[in-house]
Design a protein around this motif. Structure first.
Motif, PDB file in Angstrom:
ATOM      1  N   GLU A  30       0.810  -1.220   0.000  1.00 15.71           N
ATOM      2  CA  GLU A  30       0.000   0.000   0.000  1.00 15.71           C
ATOM      3  C   GLU A  30       0.844   1.272   0.000  1.00 15.71           C
ATOM      4  OE1 GLU A  30      -3.734   2.004   2.500  1.00 15.71           O
ATOM      5  OE2 GLU A  30      -3.229  -0.129   2.760  1.00 15.71           O
ATOM      6  N   PHE A  31       2.039   1.184   0.619  1.00 15.47           N
ATOM      7  CA  PHE A  31       2.921   2.355   0.713  1.00 15.47           C
ATOM      8  C   PHE A  31       4.326   1.978   0.254  1.00 15.47           C
ATOM      9  CE2 PHE A  31      -0.272   2.447   4.096  1.00 15.47           C
ATOM     10  CZ  PHE A  31      -0.916   3.658   3.849  1.00 15.47           C
ATOM     11  N   PRO A  32       4.511   1.783  -1.048  1.00 14.66           N
ATOM     12  CA  PRO A  32       5.810   1.298  -1.556  1.00 14.66           C
ATOM     13  C   PRO A  32       6.979   2.230  -1.268  1.00 14.66           C
ATOM     14  CG  PRO A  32       4.389   2.041  -3.353  1.00 14.66           C
ATOM     15  CD  PRO A  32       3.537   1.997  -2.130  1.00 14.66           C
ATOM     16  N   GLN A  33       6.695   3.496  -0.966  1.00 16.13           N
ATOM     17  CA  GLN A  33       7.771   4.439  -0.673  1.00 16.13           C
ATOM     18  C   GLN A  33       8.289   4.304   0.755  1.00 16.13           C
ATOM     19  OE1 GLN A  33       4.600   5.129  -0.656  1.00 16.13           O
ATOM     20  NE2 GLN A  33       4.119   6.560   0.996  1.00 16.13           N
ATOM     21  N   VAL A  34       7.556   3.578   1.610  1.00 10.35           N
ATOM     22  CA  VAL A  34       7.934   3.418   3.014  1.00 10.35           C
ATOM     23  C   VAL A  34       8.889   2.234   3.177  1.00 10.35           C
ATOM     24  CG1 VAL A  34       7.089   2.894   5.339  1.00 10.35           C
ATOM     25  CG2 VAL A  34       5.790   4.444   3.852  1.00 10.35           C
ATOM     26  N   LYS A  35       9.955   2.436   3.922  1.00  8.05           N
ATOM     27  CA  LYS A  35      10.926   1.373   4.182  1.00  8.05           C
ATOM     28  C   LYS A  35      10.602   0.722   5.528  1.00  8.05           C
ATOM     29  CE  LYS A  35      14.586   3.821   1.670  1.00  8.05           C
ATOM     30  NZ  LYS A  35      13.804   5.029   1.314  1.00  8.05           N
ATOM     31  N   VAL A  36      10.368  -0.591   5.513  1.00  8.07           N
ATOM     32  CA  VAL A  36      10.058  -1.326   6.738  1.00  8.07           C
ATOM     33  C   VAL A  36      11.328  -1.941   7.307  1.00  8.07           C
ATOM     34  CG1 VAL A  36       8.748  -3.222   7.767  1.00  8.07           C
ATOM     35  CG2 VAL A  36       7.724  -1.841   5.941  1.00  8.07           C
ATOM     36  N   ALA A  37      11.571  -1.699   8.604  1.00  5.96           N
ATOM     37  CA  ALA A  37      12.727  -2.271   9.301  1.00  5.96           C
ATOM     38  C   ALA A  37      12.219  -3.094  10.471  1.00  5.96           C
ATOM     39  CB  ALA A  37      13.655  -1.169   9.799  1.00  5.96           C
ATOM     40  N   LEU A  38      12.621  -4.343  10.549  1.00 10.01           N
ATOM     41  CA  LEU A  38      12.228  -5.215  11.650  1.00 10.01           C
ATOM     42  C   LEU A  38      13.216  -5.062  12.806  1.00 10.01           C
ATOM     43  CD1 LEU A  38      11.352  -8.451   9.623  1.00 10.01           C
ATOM     44  CD2 LEU A  38       9.765  -6.714  10.497  1.00 10.01           C
ATOM     45  N   VAL A  39      12.681  -4.853  14.011  1.00  6.17           N
ATOM     46  CA  VAL A  39      13.494  -4.763  15.224  1.00  6.17           C
ATOM     47  C   VAL A  39      12.895  -5.768  16.201  1.00  6.17           C
ATOM     48  CG1 VAL A  39      14.379  -3.262  17.043  1.00  6.17           C
ATOM     49  CG2 VAL A  39      13.887  -2.309  14.791  1.00  6.17           C
ATOM     50  N   SER A  40      13.545  -6.909  16.359  1.00  7.17           N
ATOM     51  CA  SER A  40      12.912  -8.020  17.074  1.00  7.17           C
ATOM     52  C   SER A  40      13.898  -8.770  17.960  1.00  7.17           C
ATOM     53  CB  SER A  40      12.302  -8.982  16.045  1.00  7.17           C
ATOM     54  OG  SER A  40      11.703 -10.099  16.666  1.00  7.17           O
ATOM     55  N   MET A  41      13.375  -9.474  18.959  1.00  7.56           N
ATOM     56  CA  MET A  41      14.197 -10.377  19.764  1.00  7.56           C
ATOM     57  C   MET A  41      14.350 -11.715  19.064  1.00  7.56           C
ATOM     58  SD  MET A  41      15.469  -9.075  22.451  1.00  7.56           S
ATOM     59  CE  MET A  41      15.973 -10.579  23.280  1.00  7.56           C
ATOM     60  N   THR A  42      13.538 -11.954  18.038  1.00  6.60           N
ATOM     61  CA  THR A  42      13.497 -13.243  17.364  1.00  6.60           C
ATOM     62  C   THR A  42      14.156 -13.174  16.001  1.00  6.60           C
ATOM     63  OG1 THR A  42      11.371 -13.687  18.438  1.00  6.60           O
ATOM     64  CG2 THR A  42      11.993 -15.121  16.599  1.00  6.60           C
ATOM     65  N   VAL A  43      15.065 -14.121  15.736  1.00  4.11           N
ATOM     66  CA  VAL A  43      15.656 -14.228  14.407  1.00  4.11           C
ATOM     67  C   VAL A  43      15.857 -15.708  14.093  1.00  4.11           C
ATOM     68  CG1 VAL A  43      17.998 -13.916  15.339  1.00  4.11           C
ATOM     69  CG2 VAL A  43      17.574 -13.588  12.905  1.00  4.11           C
ATOM     70  N   THR A  44      15.320 -16.146  12.974  1.00  6.27           N
ATOM     71  CA  THR A  44      15.501 -17.511  12.488  1.00  6.27           C
ATOM     72  C   THR A  44      15.767 -17.422  10.991  1.00  6.27           C
ATOM     73  OG1 THR A  44      13.179 -17.866  11.866  1.00  6.27           O
ATOM     74  CG2 THR A  44      13.789 -18.348  14.168  1.00  6.27           C
ATOM     75  N   PRO A  45      16.370 -18.463  10.407  1.00  8.83           N
ATOM     76  CA  PRO A  45      16.583 -18.432   8.955  1.00  8.83           C
ATOM     77  C   PRO A  45      15.282 -18.217   8.188  1.00  8.83           C
ATOM     78  CG  PRO A  45      17.895 -20.174   9.938  1.00  8.83           C
ATOM     79  CD  PRO A  45      17.006 -19.643  11.025  1.00  8.83           C
ATOM     80  N   GLU A  46      14.195 -18.823   8.701  1.00  8.26           N
ATOM     81  CA  GLU A  46      12.905 -18.680   8.025  1.00  8.26           C
ATOM     82  C   GLU A  46      12.428 -17.232   8.052  1.00  8.26           C
ATOM     83  OE1 GLU A  46      13.623 -20.987  10.319  1.00  8.26           O
ATOM     84  OE2 GLU A  46      13.812 -22.654   8.884  1.00  8.26           O
ATOM     85  N   TYR A  47      12.584 -16.583   9.194  1.00  6.39           N
ATOM     86  CA  TYR A  47      12.182 -15.182   9.310  1.00  6.39           C
ATOM     87  C   TYR A  47      13.013 -14.294   8.380  1.00  6.39           C
ATOM     88  CZ  TYR A  47       9.163 -15.806  13.429  1.00  6.39           C
ATOM     89  OH  TYR A  47       8.151 -16.145  14.286  1.00  6.39           O
ATOM     90  N   TRP A  89      13.475  -3.736   4.354  1.00  9.34           N
ATOM     91  CA  TRP A  89      14.735  -3.029   4.104  1.00  9.34           C
ATOM     92  C   TRP A  89      15.803  -3.301   5.157  1.00  9.34           C
ATOM     93  CZ3 TRP A  89      16.338   0.925   0.523  1.00  9.34           C
ATOM     94  CH2 TRP A  89      15.475   1.069  -0.568  1.00  9.34           C
ATOM     95  N   ALA A  90      15.396  -3.665   6.365  1.00  9.26           N
ATOM     96  CA  ALA A  90      16.381  -3.842   7.441  1.00  9.26           C
ATOM     97  C   ALA A  90      15.837  -4.808   8.486  1.00  9.26           C
ATOM     98  CB  ALA A  90      16.712  -2.495   8.088  1.00  9.26           C
ATOM     99  N   TYR A  91      16.781  -5.392   9.250  1.00 12.44           N
ATOM    100  CA  TYR A  91      16.399  -6.370  10.275  1.00 12.44           C
ATOM    101  C   TYR A  91      17.532  -6.389  11.301  1.00 12.44           C
ATOM    102  CZ  TYR A  91      14.454 -10.974  11.836  1.00 12.44           C
ATOM    103  OH  TYR A  91      13.892 -12.018  12.531  1.00 12.44           O
ATOM    104  N   ILE A  92      17.222  -5.981  12.531  1.00 16.98           N
ATOM    105  CA  ILE A  92      18.203  -6.044  13.614  1.00 16.98           C
ATOM    106  C   ILE A  92      17.537  -6.608  14.865  1.00 16.98           C
ATOM    107  CG2 ILE A  92      19.588  -4.121  12.740  1.00 16.98           C
ATOM    108  CD1 ILE A  92      18.312  -2.350  14.908  1.00 16.98           C
ATOM    109  N   LEU A  93      18.357  -6.992  15.827  1.00 17.34           N
ATOM    110  CA  LEU A  93      17.841  -7.504  17.095  1.00 17.34           C
ATOM    111  C   LEU A  93      17.531  -6.358  18.051  1.00 17.34           C
ATOM    112  CD1 LEU A  93      20.182 -10.558  17.752  1.00 17.34           C
ATOM    113  CD2 LEU A  93      17.884 -10.558  16.782  1.00 17.34           C
ATOM    114  N   LYS A  94      16.620  -6.619  18.982  1.00 15.92           N
ATOM    115  CA  LYS A  94      16.247  -5.591  19.943  1.00 15.92           C
ATOM    116  C   LYS A  94      17.385  -5.222  20.879  1.00 15.92           C
ATOM    117  CE  LYS A  94      11.217  -5.825  20.365  1.00 15.92           C
ATOM    118  NZ  LYS A  94      10.088  -6.112  21.267  1.00 15.92           N
ATOM    119  N   ASP A  95      18.316  -6.131  21.089  1.00 18.40           N
ATOM    120  CA  ASP A  95      19.427  -5.808  21.981  1.00 18.40           C
ATOM    121  C   ASP A  95      20.626  -5.231  21.218  1.00 18.40           C
ATOM    122  OD1 ASP A  95      20.299  -8.090  20.729  1.00 18.40           O
ATOM    123  OD2 ASP A  95      20.751  -9.205  22.558  1.00 18.40           O
ATOM    124  N   SER A  96      20.378  -4.767  19.991  1.00  7.70           N
ATOM    125  CA  SER A  96      21.429  -4.077  19.246  1.00  7.70           C
ATOM    126  C   SER A  96      21.783  -2.771  19.957  1.00  7.70           C
ATOM    127  CB  SER A  96      20.962  -3.772  17.818  1.00  7.70           C
ATOM    128  OG  SER A  96      20.701  -4.959  17.103  1.00  7.70           O
TER     129      SER A  96
END
Length: 208
Positions: free
Chosen positions: A72-89, A99-106
């Motif tokens: 719906e908003f292709p101009q918006v960049k989504v960045a995931l900030v999560s405690m969970t990271v798996t190969p599937e995710y 656009w981005a993915y980091i851990l919450k304890d970064s």
């Protein structure tokens, strides 16, 4: 000015992230949301450049929400900030156009670097996220089937370099107590008695 919306269902984290962003130059927080539905409502009301979102959102998780946002908003960049990271995710995030993915304890510095890279039109995936995906393609040994988290492996690697708990804590931007907790968890998982045995076992079995 980079306009940001943050989304997380944990109020303390949401407020803490908002306070941190308030200290960054060239960044403006335009909204906070505790659900994916609220994120969509905010995006329809306010111009936004980046959405920082947890994966573990209620009703609609962050990965599914990211797909809706990007459609719906292709101009918006989504960045995931999560405690969970798996190969599937990680693979799903890449497929979804995240656009981005980091851990919450970064660290604060990594968060700031990620935002700057996104503002410059570049993607950013944290080291722990990249390592998690890489481990899936490493040759499997009996020991590698033991489920150690990315952070546990990082602690173990630094232990093997003879760093003390305070030094490891400083390097990973976590507390000394958290380092000790990771050590206890690894010892329990591997059925070992001390740090020396842990490092020896890990080296012999290709865990580090």
């Amino acid at each position: 000015m980079t306009k940001i919306i943050i989304a997380d269902d944990h109020r303390l984290f949401l407020d803490g992230m908002a306070a941190m962003l308030d200290q960054f130059e060239g960044v403006k927080l335009v909204g906070k949301a505790s659900s994916s539905e609220q994120v969509m409502e905010l995006l329809r009301q306010k111009p936004c450049d980046i959405v920082l979102m947890d994966i573990g959102m209620p009703v609609v998780n962050g990965l599914v929400a990211a797909q809706h946002i990007i459609q719906e908003f292709p101009q918006v960049k989504v960045a995931l900030v999560s405690m969970t990271v798996t190969p599937e995710y990680v693979k799903e995030a890449l497929r979804s156009g995240v656009w981005a993915y980091i851990l919450k304890d970064s660290s604060r510095e990594e968060l700031q670097k990620m935002i700057q890279m996104l503002a410059d039109g570049k993607k950013y995936f944290g080291e722990a996220v990249i390592l998690n995906l890489a481990y899936e393609y490493m040759p499997e040994t009996a020991a590698s089937r033991v489920t150690l988290t990315i952070r546990e492996r990082q602690v173990l690697q630094l232990m093997a370099q003879e760093l003390t708990a305070p030094e490891i804590a400083q390097k990973l931007y976590i507390s000394k107590d958290t380092v000790e907790t990771h050590k206890r968890n690894m010892l329990k998982k591997l059925g070992l008695k001390n740090s020396y045995a842990l490092i020896k076992y890990a080296i012999q079995n290709g865990l580090i």
